[in-house]
Design a protein around this motif. Structure first.
Motif, PDB file in Angstrom:
ATOM      1  N   ASP A   1     -62.777  21.078  12.062  1.00 34.07           N
ATOM      2  CA  ASP A   1     -62.532  20.419  10.774  1.00 34.07           C
ATOM      3  C   ASP A   1     -61.542  21.221   9.932  1.00 34.07           C
ATOM      4  O   ASP A   1     -60.670  20.648   9.269  1.00 34.07           O
ATOM      5  CB  ASP A   1     -63.843  20.238  10.019  1.00 34.07           C
ATOM      6  CG  ASP A   1     -64.736  19.165  10.626  1.00 34.07           C
ATOM      7  OD1 ASP A   1     -64.232  18.368  11.435  1.00 34.07           O
ATOM      8  OD2 ASP A   1     -65.938  19.133  10.296  1.00 34.07           O
TER       9      ASP A   1
ATOM     10  N   ALA B   1     -58.185  20.626  11.428  1.00 33.80           N
ATOM     11  CA  ALA B   1     -57.716  19.270  11.134  1.00 33.80           C
ATOM     12  C   ALA B   1     -57.179  19.180   9.709  1.00 33.80           C
ATOM     13  O   ALA B   1     -56.176  18.485   9.447  1.00 33.80           O
ATOM     14  CB  ALA B   1     -58.852  18.272  11.338  1.00 33.80           C
TER      15      ALA B   1
ATOM     16  N   ALA C   1     -62.193  17.163  15.452  1.00 33.74           N
ATOM     17  CA  ALA C   1     -61.183  16.452  14.677  1.00 33.74           C
ATOM     18  C   ALA C   1     -59.775  16.954  14.953  1.00 33.74           C
ATOM     19  O   ALA C   1     -58.818  16.172  14.976  1.00 33.74           O
ATOM     20  CB  ALA C   1     -61.505  16.572  13.191  1.00 33.74           C
TER      21      ALA C   1
ATOM     22  N   SER D   1     -56.513  14.958  16.474  1.00 39.14           N
ATOM     23  CA  SER D   1     -55.390  14.797  15.564  1.00 39.14           C
ATOM     24  C   SER D   1     -54.090  15.306  16.174  1.00 39.14           C
ATOM     25  O   SER D   1     -53.020  14.750  15.921  1.00 39.14           O
ATOM     26  CB  SER D   1     -55.671  15.550  14.260  1.00 39.14           C
ATOM     27  OG  SER D   1     -54.594  15.416  13.358  1.00 39.14           O
TER      28      SER D   1
END
Length: 348
Positions: free
Chosen positions: A215, A218, A297, A301
């Motif tokens: 996270d 990301a 994530a 991405s």
């Protein structure tokens, strides 16, 4: 995720191990040739100095480029504190031409090295930063100027007349689009977007906010892309992240990877004076890995995933890891093998 490659740290062990620098280099070439045939999209190498690891990457990358057809060759990353920027620019352009633009050169300030202020032993003095970041960024600006093709050096007036300048040769058009900055923080990622180069998100982040590594990474990628859009650059950038991923597809895998089961969570520690977040190691059967990586994530991405490999275990073992990932995991994440063309960045 559109593509994946391998990231080799290029270790060749303690002197008593019998594993030599020649072994590391020749095996790196053999592994890259095998990976090219599997459809793997990239072969990337860490660069360190004063250590029994890979260094001076251009000879190795040129050898790999000459022996392969489709795989991207690159670094993660070259430490610019140790580089002559104009010589770097010449070598990078020559490599890009040999590889037919199949390069992804990651550069940055680099990580802590065994030598104290080792770049000074290379002759690069004058840094006012104890980590040498000022030298690295100044060198990068000079590299970007040198690869542009614009005249930069005064010409000999006896040969060219007064007031003339010369560009660096060889020149490889569009080379800047194949340079990556290795960013270990959100601020550095934003700076890379301002410079107009691709983002190679580091194997660790010099931040620890309580978020998961995926996270946090990301968020770094999102900030990079926002800044890229604001800067108005003409082309679409690439973004990569790295992970340790070991698919369990045989009984031998199960037995071997049991040793790594305790590394299945993010870690926080101190590196180079910063409280930092390190990513977890993924070990499991393909269905489990697919679910875990879809929930990461940053992996989803980025356009490119770099798999860190245990290079000291030899070519056959590393090929097995890459084949297992290519057959049983990568297709479910959106992977396209290298014979389907060069990787494009995700639209912004």
């Amino acid at each position: 995720m559109k593509a994946f490659g391998f990231l080799s740290f290029g270790h060749y062990g303690a002197p008593a191990s019998g594993y030599t620098a020649r072994d590391m280099l020749t095996q790196a070439i053999d592994l890259s040739v095998a990976a090219d045939e599997i459809g793997v999209n990239g072969a990337y190498f860490r660069v360190h100095h004063f250590a029994r690891q890979a260094a001076s990457p251009f000879p190795l990358l040129s050898a790999i480029a000459a022996r392969t057809q489709r795989i991207e060759v690159g670094t993660g990353v070259i430490d610019l504190r140790y580089e002559n920027p104009l010589y770097f620019a010449e070598e990078a352009a020559a490599l890009d031409l040999i590889a037919n633009n199949r390069i992804a050169l990651g550069v940055s300030r680099g990580s802590p090295e065994p030598a104290q202020r080792g770049w000074e032993a290379f002759g690069y003095t004058g840094s006012e930063d104890p980590r040498g970041a000022d030298i690295a960024r100044a060198n990068f600006d000079r590299i970007l100027e040198a690869i542009s093709g614009r005249p930069i050096a005064p010409a000999d007036p006896a040969q060219y007349g007064p007031g003339q300048k010369l560009p660096l040769e060889p020149h490889s058009p569009g080379l800047q689009e194949r340079l990556w900055w290795g960013a270990g923080s959100r601020d550095t990622a934003v700076w890379a977007a301002q410079k107009g180069v691709n983002l190679m998100s580091s194997t660790l982040l010099t931040e620890a906010t309580g978020q998961s590594f995926g996270d946090l990474q990301a968020e770094q990628i999102d900030l990079y892309r926002q800044e890229w859009a604001s800067a108005g650059h003409a082309h679409t950038p690439r973004v990569s992240v790295s992970r340790s991923v070991f698919p369990v597809v045989t009984a031998e895998d199960q037995q071997f990877y049991q040793l790594r089961q305790g590394q299945g969570s993010d870690q926080v520690g101190i590196i180079d004076g910063f409280r930092s977040t390190f990513g977890r190691t993924y070990v499991g059967e393909p269905d489990e890995l697919i679910e875990d990586l879809r929930n990461d994530a940053a992996v989803m991405s980025a356009d490119t995933l770099m798999l860190t490999i245990p290079s000291q275990l030899g070519v056959a073992f590393c090929v097995h890891i890459l084949e297992s990932f290519a057959k049983h995991v990568a297709p479910a994440l959106g992977w396209k093998p290298n014979w389907e063309g060069k990787v494009e960045g995700n639209a912004i």
